[in-house]
Design a protein around this motif. Structure first.
Motif, PDB file in Angstrom:
ATOM      1  N   ALA A 114     -68.388  28.064 -34.141  1.00  0.00           N
ATOM      2  CA  ALA A 114     -68.533  27.390 -32.849  1.00  0.00           C
ATOM      3  C   ALA A 114     -67.235  27.583 -32.072  1.00  0.00           C
ATOM      4  O   ALA A 114     -66.148  27.310 -32.590  1.00  0.00           O
ATOM      5  CB  ALA A 114     -68.807  25.910 -33.041  1.00  0.00           C
ATOM      6  N   LEU A 115     -67.345  28.095 -30.864  1.00  0.00           N
ATOM      7  CA  LEU A 115     -66.204  28.196 -29.962  1.00  0.00           C
ATOM      8  C   LEU A 115     -66.249  26.963 -29.065  1.00  0.00           C
ATOM      9  O   LEU A 115     -67.153  26.807 -28.241  1.00  0.00           O
ATOM     10  CB  LEU A 115     -66.283  29.474 -29.121  1.00  0.00           C
ATOM     11  CG  LEU A 115     -66.249  30.790 -29.898  1.00  0.00           C
ATOM     12  CD1 LEU A 115     -66.405  31.975 -28.953  1.00  0.00           C
ATOM     13  CD2 LEU A 115     -64.966  30.904 -30.702  1.00  0.00           C
ATOM     14  N   VAL A 116     -65.281  26.080 -29.249  1.00  0.00           N
ATOM     15  CA  VAL A 116     -65.283  24.802 -28.553  1.00  0.00           C
ATOM     16  C   VAL A 116     -64.356  24.858 -27.353  1.00  0.00           C
ATOM     17  O   VAL A 116     -63.163  25.150 -27.485  1.00  0.00           O
ATOM     18  CB  VAL A 116     -64.868  23.655 -29.501  1.00  0.00           C
ATOM     19  CG1 VAL A 116     -64.903  22.312 -28.778  1.00  0.00           C
ATOM     20  CG2 VAL A 116     -65.765  23.626 -30.734  1.00  0.00           C
ATOM     21  N   HIS A 117     -64.916  24.591 -26.200  1.00  0.00           N
ATOM     22  CA  HIS A 117     -64.206  24.525 -24.917  1.00  0.00           C
ATOM     23  C   HIS A 117     -63.576  25.866 -24.521  1.00  0.00           C
ATOM     24  O   HIS A 117     -62.506  25.909 -23.927  1.00  0.00           O
ATOM     25  CB  HIS A 117     -63.173  23.394 -24.947  1.00  0.00           C
ATOM     26  CG  HIS A 117     -62.954  22.782 -23.605  1.00  0.00           C
ATOM     27  ND1 HIS A 117     -63.934  22.102 -22.925  1.00  0.00           N
ATOM     28  CD2 HIS A 117     -61.877  22.758 -22.798  1.00  0.00           C
ATOM     29  CE1 HIS A 117     -63.467  21.689 -21.768  1.00  0.00           C
ATOM     30  NE2 HIS A 117     -62.213  22.074 -21.671  1.00  0.00           N
ATOM     31  N   PHE A 118     -64.236  26.943 -24.857  1.00  0.00           N
ATOM     32  CA  PHE A 118     -63.821  28.272 -24.396  1.00  0.00           C
ATOM     33  C   PHE A 118     -64.460  28.495 -23.028  1.00  0.00           C
ATOM     34  O   PHE A 118     -65.635  28.185 -22.833  1.00  0.00           O
ATOM     35  CB  PHE A 118     -64.278  29.360 -25.374  1.00  0.00           C
ATOM     36  CG  PHE A 118     -63.353  29.551 -26.536  1.00  0.00           C
ATOM     37  CD1 PHE A 118     -62.635  30.720 -26.684  1.00  0.00           C
ATOM     38  CD2 PHE A 118     -63.188  28.555 -27.483  1.00  0.00           C
ATOM     39  CE1 PHE A 118     -61.771  30.904 -27.754  1.00  0.00           C
ATOM     40  CE2 PHE A 118     -62.330  28.720 -28.554  1.00  0.00           C
ATOM     41  CZ  PHE A 118     -61.618  29.896 -28.697  1.00  0.00           C
ATOM     42  N   ASN A 119     -63.710  29.032 -22.066  1.00  0.00           N
ATOM     43  CA  ASN A 119     -64.234  29.195 -20.711  1.00  0.00           C
ATOM     44  C   ASN A 119     -64.129  30.642 -20.208  1.00  0.00           C
ATOM     45  O   ASN A 119     -63.939  30.882 -19.035  1.00  0.00           O
ATOM     46  CB  ASN A 119     -63.518  28.253 -19.741  1.00  0.00           C
ATOM     47  CG  ASN A 119     -62.040  28.569 -19.607  1.00  0.00           C
ATOM     48  OD1 ASN A 119     -61.465  29.265 -20.440  1.00  0.00           O
ATOM     49  ND2 ASN A 119     -61.411  28.064 -18.574  1.00  0.00           N
ATOM     50  N   THR A 151     -63.113  40.612 -23.129  1.00  0.00           N
ATOM     51  CA  THR A 151     -63.029  39.278 -22.562  1.00  0.00           C
ATOM     52  C   THR A 151     -62.780  39.429 -21.069  1.00  0.00           C
ATOM     53  O   THR A 151     -61.854  40.114 -20.650  1.00  0.00           O
ATOM     54  CB  THR A 151     -61.892  38.482 -23.225  1.00  0.00           C
ATOM     55  OG1 THR A 151     -62.144  38.436 -24.630  1.00  0.00           O
ATOM     56  CG2 THR A 151     -61.808  37.079 -22.677  1.00  0.00           C
ATOM     57  N   CYS A 170     -58.008  31.920 -24.164  1.00  0.00           N
ATOM     58  CA  CYS A 170     -59.260  32.319 -24.839  1.00  0.00           C
ATOM     59  C   CYS A 170     -59.171  33.761 -25.316  1.00  0.00           C
ATOM     60  O   CYS A 170     -59.495  34.062 -26.465  1.00  0.00           O
ATOM     61  CB  CYS A 170     -60.451  32.194 -23.884  1.00  0.00           C
ATOM     62  SG  CYS A 170     -60.894  30.519 -23.441  1.00  0.00           S
ATOM     63  N   THR A 213     -71.182  33.788 -32.940  1.00  0.00           N
ATOM     64  CA  THR A 213     -70.574  32.612 -32.318  1.00  0.00           C
ATOM     65  C   THR A 213     -71.595  31.857 -31.482  1.00  0.00           C
ATOM     66  O   THR A 213     -72.602  32.406 -31.033  1.00  0.00           O
ATOM     67  CB  THR A 213     -69.397  32.994 -31.402  1.00  0.00           C
ATOM     68  OG1 THR A 213     -69.866  33.814 -30.342  1.00  0.00           O
ATOM     69  CG2 THR A 213     -68.295  33.703 -32.176  1.00  0.00           C
ATOM     70  N   ARG A 215     -71.263  28.610 -28.374  1.00  0.00           N
ATOM     71  CA  ARG A 215     -70.263  27.898 -27.583  1.00  0.00           C
ATOM     72  C   ARG A 215     -70.740  26.493 -27.238  1.00  0.00           C
ATOM     73  O   ARG A 215     -71.914  26.252 -27.018  1.00  0.00           O
ATOM     74  CB  ARG A 215     -69.965  28.683 -26.314  1.00  0.00           C
ATOM     75  CG  ARG A 215     -69.228  29.965 -26.632  1.00  0.00           C
ATOM     76  CD  ARG A 215     -69.208  30.926 -25.498  1.00  0.00           C
ATOM     77  NE  ARG A 215     -68.494  30.445 -24.350  1.00  0.00           N
ATOM     78  CZ  ARG A 215     -68.026  31.237 -23.404  1.00  0.00           C
ATOM     79  NH1 ARG A 215     -68.192  32.535 -23.482  1.00  0.00           N
ATOM     80  NH2 ARG A 215     -67.400  30.742 -22.369  1.00  0.00           N
ATOM     81  N   GLY A 274     -68.999  23.063 -24.889  1.00  0.00           N
ATOM     82  CA  GLY A 274     -67.886  22.496 -24.135  1.00  0.00           C
ATOM     83  C   GLY A 274     -67.719  21.028 -24.454  1.00  0.00           C
ATOM     84  O   GLY A 274     -68.630  20.377 -24.988  1.00  0.00           O
ATOM     85  N   ARG A 311     -60.313  25.805 -28.499  1.00  0.00           N
ATOM     86  CA  ARG A 311     -59.267  26.381 -27.639  1.00  0.00           C
ATOM     87  C   ARG A 311     -58.287  25.287 -27.282  1.00  0.00           C
ATOM     88  O   ARG A 311     -58.630  24.280 -26.692  1.00  0.00           O
ATOM     89  CB  ARG A 311     -59.851  26.950 -26.356  1.00  0.00           C
ATOM     90  CG  ARG A 311     -58.746  27.381 -25.379  1.00  0.00           C
ATOM     91  CD  ARG A 311     -59.274  27.827 -24.035  1.00  0.00           C
ATOM     92  NE  ARG A 311     -60.095  26.885 -23.336  1.00  0.00           N
ATOM     93  CZ  ARG A 311     -59.651  25.933 -22.511  1.00  0.00           C
ATOM     94  NH1 ARG A 311     -58.360  25.743 -22.330  1.00  0.00           N
ATOM     95  NH2 ARG A 311     -60.505  25.150 -21.879  1.00  0.00           N
TER      96      ARG A 311
END
Length: 178
Positions: free
Chosen positions: A4-9, A17, A37, A49, A51, A53, A68
């Motif tokens: 899990a990518l948490v709070h990646f923007n 990227t 990121c 992955t 995501r 937020g 992040r």
């Protein structure tokens, strides 16, 4: 392994990227956060992955969660939203590059903030260590009850995948200050 990518923007395009054009995007990106990121994603080999937020909930199982880091530790942070998200993840957590901001540089500024204490308690319980940007943040976390703090700097320092070369002027080794 699913992460899990948490709070990646950030955005991705052809395994690169990217980020949206600020002139045409519906949301105004924070390019500093997106650089963080990109730096983290360059350093960590990830396969699958998903995501989420802060404020959202993760609705599927994952093996680990990568958060992040940013300067989340301030009086306007919505810790309830962040804690709701962390509570929805049933996996170990890793936060990279957590920072604190306070205009007076007072390390006690979050001492009475229960949301901040709960955020740090969740990181303590489910992380091997908490990566922070510098000594000030480490001091704030120590006051909030953090246990295993590592000062790693901002993740953007490692975007090039090289150890940053730091040189100090000779004058810094003296006690004299101008």
């Amino acid at each position: 392994m699913k992460t899990a990518l948490v709070h990646f923007n950030h955005s991705s395009n052809d395994n690169l990227t990217t980020w949206p054009n600020m002139r045409t995007s519906k949301w105004k990106p924070n390019y500093g956060d997106m650089l963080v990121c990109a730096a983290i994603l360059r350093e960590v080999a990830l396969k699958e992955t998903v995501r989420v937020g802060f404020g959202g909930t993760l609705e599927q199982p994952v093996d680990r969660a990568l958060i992040r880091g940013s300067t989340y530790l301030h009086n306007n942070m919505d810790f309830d939203a962040a804690n709701k998200t962390l509570d929805s993840i049933d996996a170990p957590l890793a936060i990279v590059g957590l920072g604190a901001q306070n205009p007076t540089k007072d390390v006690s500024f979050l001492d009475q903030n229960e949301g901040a204490k709960n955020f740090i308690a969740r990181l303590n319980e489910r992380s091997k260590s908490i990566s922070v940007r510098g000594h000030f943040t480490a001091s704030v976390l120590d006051r909030l009850g953090a246990k295993n703090i590592r000062i790693t700097g901002c993740p953007s320092l490692f975007y090039t995948l090289q150890c940053p070369q730091i040189s100090l002027p000779e004058r810094l080794s003296t006690r004299e200050r101008a």
